[in-house]
Design a protein around this motif. Structure first.
Motif, PDB file in Angstrom:
ATOM      1  N   LEU A 163      43.398  50.391  30.828  1.00  0.00           N
ATOM      2  CA  LEU A 163      43.661  51.153  32.053  1.00  0.00           C
ATOM      3  C   LEU A 163      43.070  50.460  33.281  1.00  0.00           C
ATOM      4  N   LEU A 164      41.862  49.928  33.143  1.00  0.00           N
ATOM      5  CA  LEU A 164      41.225  49.264  34.279  1.00  0.00           C
ATOM      6  C   LEU A 164      41.955  47.987  34.686  1.00  0.00           C
ATOM      7  N   ASN A 165      42.632  47.353  33.734  1.00  0.00           N
ATOM      8  CA  ASN A 165      43.377  46.133  34.044  1.00  0.00           C
ATOM      9  C   ASN A 165      44.729  46.411  34.696  1.00  0.00           C
ATOM     10  N   ARG A 166      45.192  47.644  34.653  1.00  0.00           N
ATOM     11  CA  ARG A 166      46.453  48.013  35.293  1.00  0.00           C
ATOM     12  C   ARG A 166      46.245  48.157  36.801  1.00  0.00           C
ATOM     13  N   ARG A 167      47.307  48.005  37.515  1.00  0.00           N
ATOM     14  CA  ARG A 167      47.242  48.244  38.959  1.00  0.00           C
ATOM     15  C   ARG A 167      47.146  49.736  39.236  1.00  0.00           C
ATOM     16  N   ASN A 168      46.561  50.062  40.364  1.00  0.00           N
ATOM     17  CA  ASN A 168      46.461  51.439  40.862  1.00  0.00           C
ATOM     18  C   ASN A 168      45.594  52.356  40.002  1.00  0.00           C
ATOM     19  N   TRP A 169      44.635  51.781  39.271  1.00  0.00           N
ATOM     20  CA  TRP A 169      43.686  52.570  38.522  1.00  0.00           C
ATOM     21  C   TRP A 169      42.289  52.302  39.060  1.00  0.00           C
TER      22      TRP A 169
END
Length: 175
Positions: A163-169
């Motif tokens: 999740l932290l590696n995704r954008r907008n998180w």
């Protein structure tokens, strides 16, 4: 566990191999070993012979690991592994079945060189050793709480990292 009751699976081990006979041999061998192996772990054994069908299974099942033949009829096993990881958006562990000459020639091998590789021709015991080694390496036995079936331990850390590696998180910590 009471006789006749069926446990909920702790996750699936997907075997994707080049022919149906080998796929069914894997199913028979590993269901007898892992299906009701112990009270601590129950793995669903899934088999397929084509990459597209394997990707469909990826979208429907919680997979703990995949055993991939590098020489599939419709796609290279390393390319399938890349697509599976992208689709799942997490680091799924693999055991690869490959000829020794095939690994050296394949440009995708370097990306998966840390994964367990079994050289063809192989025995079921060699593949089982690959599964045990990979399971130990990634601590699959701690991915789900045995009573609640909720993710726990390393699985929570893996999902948070994804999740932290995704954008907008954003992670907000308070004390």
């Amino acid at each position: 566990m009471q006789k006749g009751t069926r446990r909920v699976s702790d996750g699936g081990i997907l075997f994707v191999v080049s022919d149906r006979n080998t796929a069914e041999e894997f199913r028979a061998h590993f269901e007898s070993r892992y299906h009701y192996k112990s009270e601590e772990a129950f793995y669903e054994i899934l088999v397929e012979t084509h990459g597209d069908a394997a990707l469909e299974i990826c979208s429907k099942e919680f997979l703990l690991m995949a055993v991939l033949d590098v020489d599939l009829p419709d796609i290279n096993g390393y390319e399938l592994a890349k697509r599976m990881r992208k689709q799942l958006d997490r680091s799924l562990p693999f055991v690869f079945l490959a000829g020794s000459d095939r690994r050296a020639d394949d440009t995708n091998f370097s990306e998966f060189k840390r994964e367990y590789h079994v050289t063809k021709p192989f025995t079921m015991e060699e593949v089982e050793q690959g599964i045990r080694t990979t399971r130990t390496r990634v601590h699959i036995q701690y991915w789900r709480n045995p009573w609640t079936r909720l993710l726990s331990g390393q699985a929570i850390e893996n999902e948070c990292q994804t999740l932290l590696n995704r954008r907008n998180w954003v992670l907000l910590c308070t004390s």
